[in-house]
Design a protein around this motif. Sequence first.
Motif, PDB file in Angstrom:
ATOM      1  N   ALA A  89       1.630  -0.337  -1.038  1.00 11.30           N
ATOM      2  CA  ALA A  89       2.473  -0.028   0.295  1.00 11.30           C
ATOM      3  C   ALA A  89       2.397   1.522   0.935  1.00 11.30           C
ATOM      4  N   GLN A  92      -1.311   1.899   1.992  1.00 13.99           N
ATOM      5  CA  GLN A  92      -2.058   1.009   3.005  1.00 13.99           C
ATOM      6  C   GLN A  92      -0.985   1.086   4.472  1.00 13.99           C
ATOM      7  N   TRP A  94       2.160  -0.027   4.789  1.00 12.05           N
ATOM      8  CA  TRP A  94       2.870  -1.272   5.030  1.00 12.05           C
ATOM      9  C   TRP A  94       4.222  -0.926   5.754  1.00 12.05           C
ATOM     10  N   LEU A  98       7.679  -5.314   4.662  1.00 18.06           N
ATOM     11  CA  LEU A  98       6.384  -5.841   3.863  1.00 18.06           C
ATOM     12  C   LEU A  98       6.438  -5.469   2.536  1.00 18.06           C
ATOM     13  N   SER A  99       6.879  -3.970   2.448  1.00 17.61           N
ATOM     14  CA  SER A  99       6.847  -3.464   1.193  1.00 17.61           C
ATOM     15  C   SER A  99       7.896  -4.082   0.232  1.00 17.61           C
ATOM     16  N   ALA A 119      -2.010 -11.216   1.756  1.00 17.88           N
ATOM     17  CA  ALA A 119      -2.228  -9.901   1.902  1.00 17.88           C
ATOM     18  C   ALA A 119      -3.746  -9.597   2.256  1.00 17.88           C
ATOM     19  N   LYS A 124      -4.310  -6.794   4.575  1.00 14.61           N
ATOM     20  CA  LYS A 124      -3.328  -5.611   4.360  1.00 14.61           C
ATOM     21  C   LYS A 124      -3.847  -4.801   3.007  1.00 14.61           C
TER      22      LYS A 124
END
Length: 182
Positions: A89, A92, A94, A98-99, A119, A124
């Motif tokens: 996370a 990327q 995030w 989302l994490s 994802a 993602k």
Amino acid sequence: MNSGVLVTMTTIPHDDAPVDSAVAAAPRATLTPKKLFRLMAIAEAITWTLLITGLILRATSDLAIAVTIGGSIHGFVFLAYGATAVLTAINQRWSVGLSVLAVITAVLPYATIPFDVWAHRAGKLEGDWRREATDDPRDARWFDRLVRWMLNHPYLLAALILLAVVVLFTVLLWLGPPVPKS
């Protein structure tokens, strides 16, 4: 012994050690965020099966050790998945929501698999590890610099994550099972 394969030995400039050119020319296998996340998502789902099987064995044959074994393996992999989800996370970039969702999927049996599939399809998990600074202003933050430094020292990063998981696992074992015995 003649295997029919010609392997030449070359030297690297400033180094007198011979190098197998076939090995040196081989593509380097890399563990991308996508591969690591998928590996841990699948491992987490597999350990759910171990835990559920242990629970069934305990209920049907009074084999309590099955829960201890399955639960311990699941607990360790659960923590490792959580650490992987957090690292992925961060890498990327995030959102917090989302994490948190990525970590929460480990609490629901087999939910890591559909999250991983989503994802992947949503892009993602695309890209490599962010080992170098970009023009993105977030790369100037101390935290991003630390993450880049750690990603550039993968063995140290892996050792620190493993140490953190082992310490947390040990503390949780010391505290006892999540559900008190009745």
